[in-house]
Structures are given as C-alpha cells and as structure tokens.
Write a protein that holds these residues in place. Structure first.
Motif, short mmCIF file in Angstrom:
data_model
loop_
_atom_site.label_atom_id
_atom_site.label_comp_id
_atom_site.label_asym_id
_atom_site.label_seq_id
_atom_site.Cartn_x
_atom_site.Cartn_y
_atom_site.Cartn_z
N VAL C 378 38.11 35.94 46.92
CA VAL C 378 39.13 36.78 46.30
C VAL C 378 40.47 36.06 46.18
N ASP C 379 40.62 34.95 46.90
CA ASP C 379 41.86 34.20 46.78
C ASP C 379 41.67 32.84 47.44
N THR C 380 42.55 31.91 47.10
CA THR C 380 42.54 30.62 47.77
C THR C 380 43.96 30.22 48.11
N GLY C 381 44.09 29.28 49.06
CA GLY C 381 45.41 28.80 49.44
C GLY C 381 45.48 27.29 49.34
N GLY C 382 46.72 26.78 49.34
CA GLY C 382 46.92 25.32 49.25
C GLY C 382 47.84 25.00 48.09
N PHE C 383 49.01 24.48 48.40
CA PHE C 383 50.01 24.29 47.34
C PHE C 383 49.62 23.20 46.35
N SER C 384 49.21 22.05 46.90
CA SER C 384 48.82 20.95 46.01
C SER C 384 47.33 20.90 45.80
N ALA C 385 46.58 21.30 46.82
CA ALA C 385 45.13 21.27 46.70
C ALA C 385 44.57 22.32 47.66
N LEU C 386 43.29 22.58 47.49
CA LEU C 386 42.67 23.67 48.26
C LEU C 386 42.78 23.42 49.76
N SER C 387 43.18 24.46 50.48
CA SER C 387 43.16 24.36 51.94
C SER C 387 42.50 25.57 52.59
N SER C 388 42.33 26.65 51.83
CA SER C 388 41.67 27.81 52.42
C SER C 388 41.10 28.70 51.33
N VAL C 389 40.08 29.48 51.73
CA VAL C 389 39.46 30.44 50.82
C VAL C 389 39.38 31.79 51.54
N ALA C 390 39.76 32.86 50.82
CA ALA C 390 39.59 34.20 51.36
C ALA C 390 38.39 34.82 50.67
N VAL C 391 37.41 35.26 51.46
CA VAL C 391 36.20 35.84 50.89
C VAL C 391 36.20 37.34 51.15
N GLY C 392 35.96 38.12 50.12
CA GLY C 392 35.98 39.56 50.28
C GLY C 392 34.59 40.15 50.17
N ARG C 393 34.36 41.19 50.93
CA ARG C 393 33.10 41.89 50.84
C ARG C 393 33.25 43.01 49.83
N LEU C 394 32.34 43.04 48.86
CA LEU C 394 32.45 44.03 47.80
C LEU C 394 31.99 45.39 48.27
N SER C 395 32.65 46.43 47.74
CA SER C 395 32.25 47.79 48.04
C SER C 395 30.93 48.08 47.34
N GLY C 396 30.41 49.25 47.62
CA GLY C 396 29.12 49.64 47.04
C GLY C 396 29.11 49.56 45.52
N ASP C 397 30.18 50.07 44.90
CA ASP C 397 30.17 50.06 43.44
C ASP C 397 30.71 48.75 42.86
N GLY C 398 31.11 47.86 43.73
CA GLY C 398 31.58 46.56 43.29
C GLY C 398 32.98 46.55 42.72
N ASN C 399 33.67 47.69 42.75
CA ASN C 399 34.98 47.74 42.11
C ASN C 399 36.14 47.44 43.05
N THR C 400 35.87 47.42 44.34
CA THR C 400 36.94 47.08 45.28
C THR C 400 36.38 46.15 46.35
N VAL C 401 37.30 45.64 47.14
CA VAL C 401 36.94 44.74 48.23
C VAL C 401 37.23 45.46 49.54
N GLU C 402 36.24 45.41 50.43
CA GLU C 402 36.37 46.19 51.66
C GLU C 402 37.00 45.40 52.81
N SER C 403 36.56 44.16 52.95
CA SER C 403 37.12 43.38 54.05
C SER C 403 37.20 41.93 53.63
N VAL C 404 38.08 41.19 54.24
CA VAL C 404 38.34 39.82 53.83
C VAL C 404 38.24 38.89 55.01
N ARG C 405 37.59 37.75 54.77
CA ARG C 405 37.52 36.69 55.80
C ARG C 405 38.15 35.43 55.26
N GLN C 406 38.83 34.72 56.12
CA GLN C 406 39.48 33.47 55.72
C GLN C 406 38.67 32.28 56.19
N PHE C 407 38.60 31.24 55.38
CA PHE C 407 37.98 29.99 55.78
C PHE C 407 38.96 28.86 55.49
#
Lengths: 380, 93, 949
Positions: C378-407
């Motif tokens: 659902v999002d990434t971080g890193g000003f010049s290049a990738l340093s992190s990814v936020a992964v979201g768990r989709l809701s049942g209908d797929g229209n929203t994100v329920e929870s987010v994990r950072q890597f």
C-alpha cells in the motif's frame, strides 16, 4: 439543429451556433468519440499562406481566430507561431515560389522570401546540399503549430457551456427527407427531428451524401503521420518541401512530427501504406540527415476527403436544410475556427457566409475550380 | 503494402503499380450538359466497401487492368482485364 | 558477492565465467561482464538511480528486463554516433561503452527540480490546458520545450549505414521461445520457406535460463537442440537480434535486425530492415509482465518479478539484498524461491488473491518464505531509493485495507500478471478483449493470416492489481509520463471518459514505451472509477511500430544522392567538363549556362544569347520527349489528343500542337510530324515525356482499344543537337550529309530524314530561340560525335554552346509559350491565345467539352500578355491594373532583359489581359513597386524573318 461530426469543424460549428447565434437546441452527433477522426490525427500545422485571394481571406481569418482562441475558449490551445518555411529546390521552383509569396502579400498576409543562408539560420540542422539542393524558400512568420486535442476539447467545452448537446457513440444511419427537405436523422441511438442539419464528417462525407441522395466530387484516402521519440529542442520552425513531399516540425513535447503525401488510392482504413512511410522518411533525411539515428515511435493515419482542386466544399446541398462542410483533404485543421464560424452563419441565414461563397458544390459544374495545388501541396 | 495480382505478371508489390481511379467510367459525348460533363470529370462514388478501380502495372508489363478492392480492409476481391464487365462478387462486409 | 560488482552473485547465472568489460555511466567508470546488458551491469554495480521522471523529477531505477523498460533510458555514445533514449535493458555492453542520463540538475543523483515533486498538486494532468494562456503560450513555450524533451539528437550526419532486405516466405514465426520453436519446427517441412525471428541473441526465450524442464530435459539444453535441429531443415531462415516491428496491409511484416556492435564498426550495416511478405504469420511473442499499482510504486528498487528472475539466472545479478515479493498471480512464486536459493533474503511474498493455489503455498513453505495472502503493498518509503514497504491486508470486499505491516527492504519484486504480446495481431486488425478475471488482454477471433502459436501461455485468474488505499496522487500508472491514478480520475471527472480520451488527456501510454506496462492498469483504474467492468471499456488502438525503429533503418540506402535517380544527357560529361552549371530540371541534369572564368551567371547567359543572335549557338536538347505512334489508325488516334486539327497534316510538315487534360487545362505542347501514313512522330516538353507516353497508352488501353496503334517512346534513343543562329546553315552545310539544308528545299516548320556524318538523322526546322534553327536528331550514341564536329565546324563562325537560361531568355523575347512557367493547372488554350484553334476543330479531342464550361468562356480570365519596363522585372511579381478593386490582377511568369537592347521585358498572366494592351500596370515584388506597360508579344522580329531565313 444537428451537426453530424464531432471533430473540430463540427464542434466549432456548434460553438458558434450556441454562442454567437444563441441557438439553444443544437446537438453534435459523433459516432465515435469527439476528436477521434482527422482532428486528432493531424500534424497540427496552423498557417494561412494561400495563393488565391478567396482562399487567403478565409484561411487568414481562421488564423486570426486561432490567435485569440485560447482566450476566447479559456482553454490553452498552445498556438506557437514559430514560422513555416517552404523550400524551393530549383531556380524554376524558386520562381513559382516567389509568385506564391507575393500573392500572399497581395492578400495582406505575411510572407518573406528567404535565401539558403537565412534558412540555415532558422534551422541550423538543415542540409542545403542534398539530391535536390535547397536554393531558397519563403516563410510565413505567423504560421506555426498548435495543440489539436486542445482545439477540439476547447470548442467542445465551449459549445457545451453554451447549451449545445454533444452525443458520442451516436452514428447517423439515414436521413428523414420529404419534399426535398430534411426533417431529421435516424441514428444508432434513435431518431432525432431537426430542420437544419450540417454534415461535417470529412472522410465519410460520400457515405452521408449517398444517404441524402447526392454525390460529391471527393475521394477518401489515407494520410499518414509519424512521430519520433521526444528530444530536447532542435527544430524551431515548421519546414515543408512540396518537391520531395515531406514536412517536419517539433512538438512542444519534443517529438519530431512528420507528414508527407497521401496514399493515393481510395481508403477508409486509417492506416498508411509502407512505401509512403519510407519515401516520406527518406525525404526527411534528405533535409535533416542528422535525424537518421532518431527513432520512429508511433505511426498512424487519418481518412482525408480530397477534392479535385484541394479546396473545400462548403455551403448548401441539393436538399433543403441540409448543409455540407467537407473536402478539406489534407488541410482541415487550420480551418477549424473559420469553418465553424462560417458554417454557423450559413445554417442560420440559409445562405453561404461571404467568405465561403465560392466554395460551394456548384463550382464544379461551372468549371470554377480554385486550385490551390501549390499551396495545399503536402502540408496542411 | 498491397500485393496486387497483375493478370499478366502475377502478384507484385504495390510500388510497381500506378493507381488509376474508378473503373467503368463512361465518357459522355460532346452533346452532354455541363452538369453531366462535370459529373464525369469530378463526381466519385467513393464507396466505403467494394471499389472497382483501375491499376497500371507501370514498372512491369505496362498494362492497365481492373480491380475490385475493399476500401476498408484493402483486400483485393477480383482482378479482371480492361474492357471486361464488372464481375459478380460475393457480398463482403 | 564477488568483485564483479557488489550485487553480482557467483555460482549462478549464464554469465558466470564471462570476462570483464569496462564502461562509463554518467562519468563513473564501472565494470561489467561480456554478455551483460547495460542495465544488468548497472544493477550488478549497485547503481540504483538511473533516471528522473518526466514531470516530477522523482528518482527512478531499472524496472524491467526488456523492451518494456520505462525508466532506464540513456543517451548512448556522443557526437554524431550518439543514440538518444536507448533502453539500457537492451543495450549490449561492450568495451568502452559510454552512457549518460540527460536528466537531473545539477546531476542525476541530486536533482533540484524535484521541487516539482513536492509541488505536485499544482501540476495535474492537463494543467497546461488551463494555464499558460496569459499573455500567450509563447511566454512559456521555450521553458516547457526544454523541460519536456528527453535526449539529444546527434549533431552530424549518421556515420552508419543501413540495409533493406526484401523476402517472401510461406510462414513467418515471430518469437523464438518454446512456442515459437515448436511452431517453426511444425511448419518447416523442408519445402515451405519458413522464417523464425527472435529479439534475443539466442533462441529459446525464457527456457534458456529459467531452469524449467521441457520433455524431461533442462530447458537450456532443449532450446539448443531444437534450434540446431531447425537450422538443419532446408528453406528455414533464423534471424536473431531481430524484432518484428510492424504489420502492413497486406500480409507484410517489417522486421528490425540489430547487428552486433563490433560488426557495425567493421563496416557492416548497423541495422537491417527486413520487409517480409508472408502467406501466414505465427505469433509467439510471449507476454509482458504488468506492475501492481500502489502509493509510491515507482521507487528505485521496485522491479518486475520476472525481471528479478531473469537478472538472477541470466546475469547472476541480485536486484537487492532484502527483497519482498508482491503478486496477484502464480508466476512470482518461483521467483521468490529462486531468489532465496541464491542467498538473497526474501522477507515475504504477498498475494492479493484470497485463495492461493496449494502448489504455490507449498512452494513457499518449502523455501521458508512467509506468505501474506489477500494482501497488497500500500506504500513504500525511501527518499532516493526503496528502503521499506508497507503491506496491507485487504478487506473482504477488497475496497479497504484492514491492517498494515512494514518491511525494511531494498528491493520489491512485483507481478501484476502477464499481458500477451499481441501487437502484430492487433495491427493486422485483430480485435482484443480485456479479461476482468485475468486483468490482461486476449484475442477475440481468429485472424486469416496472423495466428497465435499453440502453447502460448493462456491467461490465469489474477487477484486485484490496484491498491484501494492511500493518496491516489502518489500511485503511478504510467511511469514515463508521470501519470497517476488521480490524473485518470481527474480526466473522468472532466468528462473525458472514453479510453481514448483518458489516454490523450493524461498522456498515459503515449511515451516511448507506448503503454507496455500501463495499458492494463489504466483500464483497471477507469473501470473502478466509473463503476463498470473494465472489459466493457474497449481499448486504445495499438499502433506500429512495436518498438521504436531507427529512421535510417527504415530508409535504408535511399539517402544522399540515392534519394532519387537523375537522368543524364548523352553529352553530359562534355557539359560538366566545359563549364556547364548542371542543375535539376525535373529528373534531368542539364546545363543552365556554360560559365567562363570570372564571369557572373548573368554575364554568361547574356554572352551566350548574344552569340546565338549574332552568329550561332549549340544546344543539347536530348531530353526533348519523342514518341512515335505506329499503326493504320495512328493519325486518327493522335488527333484526339491535340487541340489542332491534324487531319490536314502533310508528310514532312511540322505542326506545333497543344495537348489538354480532360478538364481543359493545358498539359503539354510539342510538335507533330507525319513520317508516313501509318507513322506519326510527336515531341513533348522534356519534363512530360514519360507522362505523355503514359497518357497515350492509358487512353488506348482503356478507352480506344479498337484503334490499331502502338505507342513507341523513343526519347532516350535519340540525341538532339540544336544549331541556332544566322550562321546555322553555313555551319551545317560544311558537314557530310545527304540532306539539302537550303531554305527552298527545307523551309521552316518542316522535317527531313536522311544521313548526317554517316548517322541516320531526323532534322527539324523548328525554333524556340527565334533564330534560324536546325534541330538535329541522331541516335543517342552518335550524339557526342555530332556535337564535337559541329563545335569545330562552327568555331570559325563564332559558334558557342548555350544552356537553358539563354534558351529561356530568347524564347521569352519571342513570346513563345513555356508550359509550366507561363501556364499552371488552370490555364486553358484561349488564355494563351490559342482559343480559336481549339474552337475551330470540329472533331472531339480530350478536353474539348470542358472548354465550353462557363468558367472557361469568361472574358475576365487571366490572359498571357507581354510587359516592357524601364526597371528590371522579377519573375513572380504581381500586377495591378489601375482602378482595380482586386487583391491582385495577375503575375509575371517569365522575365529578363532583351538580348540585343537590354530592355526589361516579361510575359505575364493579367486579368482580361488582352483588353489592357497599351495601358500601364503596377508591378509588386515584396516591398518594391514599379511600373510596366502591357504589350502584345513578341518583343523581337514579329514577322519571324530570322527563323524563316
């Protein structure tokens, strides 16, 4: 009132009907999406360097309208009056060109003869010494390019804002004509009654005219255009050579925009033939050998309706209440504002606008052709 | 690039040929009206569909012949010699 | 890791033992391996930023491994050899390669123009349509143009050359992967001509490196064996490094072959353009992987999963050290596993599907990679290049994100499905359909010529591709033009809702990659925003070429002098060697004047003309059109083409005639001579020889096939030497001939056949100069000999050669018509004084009926008249009669100074000209206005005494 054809001319007609003539119920019927025909496929050359006074008056009026168009429509059509240079490749051609350049001046429009050195200064990359050397040329300084989609969208927004209805996905299948008078049209989305109908459909004009029971002296052909990948600015003028059949400009996005002659056999395909593409590019490399390593990014074609004298057909038809605007061939884009304005007048008054009186269909039976062959040539 | 089957030489590339406009055009006599004469000179059927037209094998045998071609798909439906009547064609969309 | 770059892996990849190569990127000296592409070498060296985005100047990294690359474009080489917009994923690394990225100021890694990214809300799609209006576009244009372009054009002519090949075949197979090889083997029966093309260096496609097993053997081995087997079959041609770029009506495919760099340097062409006429085309071009769409999905380090796989296995390059894999389909699972096995940390694999196939689950489990199903970045971080990814768990209908994990990671390999490469099929008119289930396109119907190879991968059901969460202004759909989801939604709000309008409004898919990795996502976004199925939207037309093609390659050898052939006169070499200024007159090179040392062109022309009028001149008129018409109906046939009544023609008499187009306008002029009752000899203007011959043939074959004639063009067979001047007879009489040249035996406007200097000769007495003239036609190969003899015989008499300019000046003095100068596409016979001849002829001729149309009988038409003045008249000047209300009343068609009196004279077309003889007109040329008097031509010898002598 109905305008058939949602290209630049049709939308401009609706705009002027709605805005200038305060017509409340005008509908533009477009079988595809607006601007999807030649208006969206041309190479955007905007000029008014014509030979005959009757042509010159019309096209220069159109260019004058272009000059104020962004403000009129409150939509930036990105008119770039960077100059259009036409090249001569022999002494004989230079003489013909001088006749043309002087004609333009006699019409009160800007033009200047150019020496090869002056041409080189305007376009440093040009090669003056190719198989057909450049011996001179002339420039219309007020000519240039503009943004074709913006012209279409600007007129569409303007027409819509003044009450015109624009109906896309609506194809005209026939006319309702009784007593030699038009009463309405039959479309893919139903019948619409109207006592004034304008046909503004370019390559499909013969098809529609056939539905209304008359024929036109036009041939529909494919006209190709090509663009290279975008580059930093390297060409600041529009360059045309009628001799070797090519014209070149650089869009504001950086693409080199290239056009040439039409493919000469009848075609409704909107696809250009390979031999024409190759000969047009060969001509471009004659003028600009350093373009050889640039890459062709995209190639497409329009469907142009060509008349025997390369002058349009505008005005009344054999059917009362039915008006025609066609025959623009390879040169309709620059005429959009004046085309719309004069057709709107023509529809309101049921007689041709003075600027287009001599463009009527009846000129052919009289032999009164207005042959702008040299002026129309390859460019638009 | 059309591949045109010249009735004398066989299939050849488009650049070998010159297009000659509509076929089966009858030249009116001197006694025709201005409208009839202008129609002969200038009017065109310009069909969106099957077009009967003339072609010349300019860089080949130098002979004119007739072609029935679809102006949308560019498919050549029939080729026949100059002076021959229009052939019957199956209906092509 | 190895010394061959911090991200080079040892023990894996095809390049494992390749020798090192030095290259230069943005001024940095780096090392790669033979077989690397520029992209793989940059990745191996840990170069993360390889470009700046078009609008916002965001840093971008290598994204793909092929033609679809949108980010890693470089300026290759320098000077006249530079190539802009080169895709580093396709550039083969060679020793000394120089690449530069023309983006970023002051430099690529630190670009101050990123301020545009921080002010992004000011620059949505189409912003330029609503601004930059006041005072005018010109105020802003220069700046915008400088910002917009990418890459610099070469600064000199192209040093490389390009070849064109024309071939016919029975079957063209596009794509040399497994499916293509199978199709080619199937088609190659030993008799059929089969051509197989593949864009890679070797056949086999993915099978050559992805570790798959085919028919029980490793893919690499299978590919090699099959290729060798194919190459041994007769009538099979294999082209590698060759891309099928465009389909042309009908059944024609253009290919672009790129030759190896070293070969081009050794004199081979750089590229070859193949034009293939195929009876059947089999498309096995594989598929292009599509990305997922989420916030900040464009950072360096985010790559297509298939690309990560290829960099690993083929180039031994790891795209990162800590990788997250995100997918919506099965294909990325093996990538995750392969990365792990190569020693790279794979932190997790996210799959936007709720139900992941068990085989995939097991594969991950075996590799100990955590699986996050029903999840999407659902999002990434890193000003010049990738340093992190936020992964979201989709809701049942797929229209929203329920929870987010950072890597915390330095690479994200994404897969949004594989879109089949159906470009040629679509260009050939095949229709596509977008599958909502699979998120990619498929063909709708069978095409008569372009078929899809069996075994082409069929699309799989895929999960969502577009993240529902986050700021849509930061979700990129088209990387090259910086088009975001918000831009597409803006376009829809402004009522530009058809896919073609969205494309043009936002410019998505319009850059150099032509939407290869954005077309599908664009449809997804439009569908979601409009609340309709994406499959119902249609799609934008796929246009040729499939990949950008060098202009020089398309043109091939038709460059320089080869652009058009030139025709040479039989005595060309003599003219060129004797001061002849050879210029283009149509296709012909002809001498305009023979310049002597220190002479201006004007001086030379006057000298030549004076010598003709006072003594004699010699002119090479060999380009004169000559056509014989043979047969019993020859005269009847020819009579239908001219306005003149030719039925009264007597053998030996020359008639000057005018030929019209059917519209009544003047087409050509020339002479007609009756050689025999069944043989007519015509001459035409030089420029029209071919056109008139074709015209005669056309009417014979199409309209009057019953007339028994044959048209025999003989222009090139005869050389024409014109001897003109008062001394002409004296000179000619000294030469050995059986022709009596006296005026009694051989009057003006007659033709005599005989022998001259032992050669067959046809001699005309016609005059374009107004002087006594013998136009001598001998076989072309005898032309030079006759020319030489006449020159030497004439020298004591003052004979000089003269060129076109002098000829034109002299004919101007006589008021003789020059078709194409004094006439244009509107001139009819009466305009130039020949109206009576045309109307007196009772018999029908081409154009006759048109002369009766109202416009052609008006009395105020432009008519040819003469002008005299005290000031020089310039050709192309315009004229105005006194009291005129018109913008112009005519123009000067020919002008010069009288040869003997130096008085300025001209011919002109003047409105109702004949009525104005005797009055004055103003002459307008650019800023200059002068005056002239209207007269009847000729200006010299009206009685024609000189030419009748």
């Amino acid at each position: 009132m109905i305008v058939i054809g949602g290209g630049g001319h049709g939308l401009a007609t609706a705009y002027y009907l709605a805005k200038k003539h305060h017509v409340r119920d005008v509908a533009v019927l477009e079988r595809g999406w607006i601007g999807g025909g030649n208006s969206g496929r041309n190479t955007q050359v905007t000029r008014s360097n014509y030979f005959y006074p009757v042509s010159s008056s019309f096209y220069d009026h159109s260019l004058t309208l272009y000059e104020g168009l962004s403000r009129e429509l409150n939509f930036n059509v990105m008119l770039s009056q960077r100059g259009l240079v036409s090249l001569a490749h022999s002494e004989h051609e230079l003489e013909i060109m001088r006749r043309w350049a002087n004609a333009i001046r006699m019409n009160g429009v800007d033009s200047e003869m150019l020496t090869p050195a002056q041409i080189k200064k305007l376009a440093p990359r040009i090669n003056l010494r190719s198989r057909y050397p450049v011996v001179g040329g002339f420039i219309q300084p007020r000519a240039g390019i503009s943004r074709h989609d913006a012209v279409v969208w600007g007129f569409a927004r303007g027409a819509s804002a003044h009450g015109a209805d624009i109906i896309q996905g609506c194809e005209v299948l026939g006319f309702d004509i009784t007593g030699n008078r038009v009463r309405g049209v039959r479309t893919s989305r139903g019948a619409i009654a109207a006592d004034r109908v304008v046909m503004s459909v370019a390559g499909h004009s013969s098809v529609l005219a056939g539905m209304a029971g008359f024929s036109l002296p036009i041939t529909t052909m494919a006209l190709q255009a090509m663009v290279t990948e975008p580059l930093k600015p390297l060409l600041d003028v529009v360059m045309i050579s009628a001799t070797i059949h090519a014209y070149v400009s650089q869009s504001d996005r950086g693409e080199i925009v290239i056009g040439g002659g039409a493919d000469v056999y009848n075609s409704y395909a909107q696809r250009g033939a390979l031999p024409t593409m190759r000969s047009t590019l060969a001509a471009v490399l004659q003028l600009f050998p350093s373009f050889s390593r640039l890459r062709l990014m995209r190639q497409w074609a329009g469907m142009v309706d060509v008349t025997p004298d390369t002058t349009p057909i505008m005005g009344l038809t054999p059917v009362e209440g039915l008006y025609i605007n066609c025959g623009w061939g390879t040169g309709g884009y620059k005429a959009i504002p004046a085309g719309g304005e004069t057709m709107a007048y023509t529809v309101i008054h049921n007689r041709p606008h003075p600027l287009i009186e001599r463009f009527g269909m009846e000129r052919f039976a009289r032999g009164a052709l207005i042959d702008e062959g040299a002026a129309a040539g390859v460019a638009h | 690039m059309l591949q045109i089957p010249c009735p004398y030489c066989g299939v050849r590339d488009e650049p070998e040929f010159t297009f000659g406009g509509p076929a089966h055009v009858t030249r009116p006599p001197l006694s025709s009206s201005d409208a009839e004469w202008a129609s002969y000179l200038f009017d065109r059927t310009n069909p969106k569909g099957v077009h009967h037209e003339r072609w010349l094998h300019a860089y080949g045998c130098g002979r004119w012949f007739n072609v029935a071609r679809n102006t949308i798909s560019h498919e050549i439906l029939a080729v026949y010699r100059m002076g021959v009547q229009k052939p019957e064609l199956e209906s092509h969309e | 890791m190895s010394e061959r770059g911090p991200f080079r892996l040892s023990g894996s990849g095809v390049l494992d033992r390749a020798p090192p190569i030095c290259f230069c990127f943005n001024g940095r000296r780096l090392q790669g391996l033979a077989g690397d592409t520029l992209a793989s070498a940059l990745l191996a060296n840990g170069v993360r930023i390889v470009g700046r985005s078009f609008k916002y100047h965001r840093p971008r990294g290598v994204f793909s491994c092929g033609v679809e690359e949108p980010n890693a474009l470089v300026q290759l080489g320098s000077g006249a050899r530079t190539i802009p917009s080169s895709r580093s994923t396709l550039v083969e690394l060679h020793e000394g390669l120089e690449a530069f990225v023309p983006s970023g100021w002051p430099r690529l890694g630190f670009d101050l123009l990123r301020v545009l990214d921080f002010t992004a809300p000011l620059w949505p799609a189409g912003f330029y349509n609503k601004t930059f209006i006041w005072p005018s576009w010109h105020a802003y244009e220069g700046f915008v143009r400088r910002m917009a372009g990418f890459g610099n054009a070469p600064d000199g002519p192209d040093p490389d050359r390009y070849d064109t090949r024309n071939v016919h075949c029975d079957v063209l197979v596009v794509g040399g992967g497994v499916a293509g090889l199978m199709a080619a083997i199937g088609a190659a029966d030993g008799v059929s001509r089969v051509i197989l093309v593949d864009q890679g260096l070797r056949l086999g496609g993915r099978a050559a490196w992805d570790g798959s097993v085919i028919d029980g053997i490793p893919g690499t081995l299978w590919a090699r064996i099959t290729s060798e087997r194919l190459a041994r079959i007769p009538n099979v041609q294999i082209l590698t490094r060759t891309v099928a770029v465009s389909y042309h009506d009908r059944n024609v495919v253009a290919l672009l072959e790129t030759l190896p760099f070293e070969e081009a340097r050794r004199g081979a062409p750089r590229e070859r353009y193949w034009i293939v006429r195929a009876n059947r085309i089999v498309l096995a071009a594989g598929a292009i992987e599509q990305p997922l769409v989420f916030c900040n999905n464009d950072r360096p380090g985010i790559v297509l999963a298939g690309a990560a796989h290829e960099y690993l296995r083929r180039y031994a390059v790891g795209v990162g050290r800590r990788v997250v894999v995100a997918t919506n389909n099965d294909s990325a699972y093996k990538v995750a596993r392969a990365l792990k096995e190569a020693g790279i940390q794979v932190l997790a694999l996210t799959d936007s599907r709720r139900d992941v196939p068990q085989a995939c689950v097991d594969e991950l489990h075996a590799a100990s990679i955590p699986l996050l199903s029903r999840s999407i970045p659902v999002d990434t971080g890193g000003f010049s290049a990738l340093s992190s990814v936020a992964v979201g768990r989709l809701s049942g209908d797929g229209n929203t994100v329920e929870s987010v994990r950072q890597f915390s990671c330095d690479a994200l390999a994404i897969s949004g499905g594989w879109n089949p490469s159906l470009h040629l099929y679509a260009q050939a008119g095949g229709h596509l359909t977008y599958s909502d289930r699979c998120g990619v396109f498929a063909p709708v119907e069978d095409h008569p010529v372009v078929t899809l190879a069996e075994g082409s991968a069929s699309p799989q059901t895929a999960g969502p591709r577009v993240s529902p969460a986050g700021n849509r202004r930061r979700q990129w759909v088209d990387f090259r033009h910086d088009v975001t989801v918000a831009d597409i939604e803006l376009s829809l709000r402004e009522n530009f809702s058809s896919v073609e309008h969205v494309k043009r409004y936002t410019t998505t898919g319009m850059s150099v990659d032509q939407g290869k990795t954005s077309h599908c996502a664009t449809l997804d976004v439009i569908g979601r925003a409009r609340g309709v199925k994406s499959s119902a939207l249609g799609y934008t037309t796929l246009r040729p070429p499939f990949v950008p093609v060098t202009l020089g390659a398309i043109v091939g050898r038709s460059v320089g002098e080869r652009f058009a052939p030139s025709r040479r006169l039989p005595m060309h070499d003599w003219h060129a060697a004797n001061g002849g200024v050879m210029e283009d007159f149509g296709e012909w090179k002809r001498p305009a004047v023979y310049l002597r040392d220190g002479e201006t062109r004007h001086d030379g022309v006057m000298r030549e003309a004076r010598s003709v009028r006072s003594a004699a001149g010699l002119f090479d008129g060999s380009s004169l059109g000559k056509i014989e018409v043979h047969g019993p109906d020859a005269l009847e046939f020819v009579n239908r083409f001219y306005i003149n009544n030719l039925k009264t023609l007597i053998p030996g008499r020359v008639r000057y005639g005018l030929m019209l187009r059917e519209s009544g306008v003047l087409f050509d002029d020339g002479t007609i001579v009756l050689l025999a009752p069944d043989r007519v000899l015509l001459t035409t203007t030089s420029g029209n020889a071919g056109r008139v011959a074709s015209w005669l043939e056309e009417w014979h074959q199409c309209e009057w096939p019953h007339l028994r004639i044959a048209v025999v063009p003989v222009t090139d067979q005869w050389a024409v030497v014109s001897l003109a001047g008062p001394r002409a007879r004296d000179i000619l009489s000294t030469l050995d001939s059986n022709i009596d040249y006296s005026n009694v035996a051989f009057p003006h406007l007659t033709m005599r056949e005989g022998r001259l200097l032992g050669h067959p000769a046809r001699v005309y007495r016609v005059s374009f100069t107004g002087e006594l003239t013998y136009e001598i036609c001998v076989p072309a190969e005898a032309g030079q000999a006759v020319w030489d003899r006449l020159l030497s015989a004439g020298k004591p008499h003052g004979l000089q050669p003269f060129g076109i300019d002098a000829l034109m000046l002299m004919r101007l003095e006589k008021g003789f018509l020059h078709i194409g100068s004094d006439t244009d596409g509107t001139t009819v016979p009466d305009d130039v004084g020949w109206g009576k001849v045309a109307s007196n002829k009772i018999a029908d001729f081409i154009g006759k009926r048109s002369l009766m149309l109202p416009e052609h009988v008006r009395s105020d038409r432009f008519q040819l008249i003469g002008l005299v003045s005290t000031e020089d008249i310039v050709v192309g000047s315009h004229l105005r009669t006194s009291g005129s209300k018109e913008a112009t009343d005519g123009w000067v068609t020919s002008a010069g100074r009288s040869v003997l009196t130096a008085e300025p004279i001209a011919l002109a077309m003047l409105r109702a000209g004949r009525q104005h003889v005797g009055s004055h007109v103003s002459v307008h040329d650019m800023d200059r206005v002068t005056s002239a008097k209207v007269v009847n031509p000729p200006f010299l010898d009206p009685a024609g005494e000189r030419m009748n002598a």
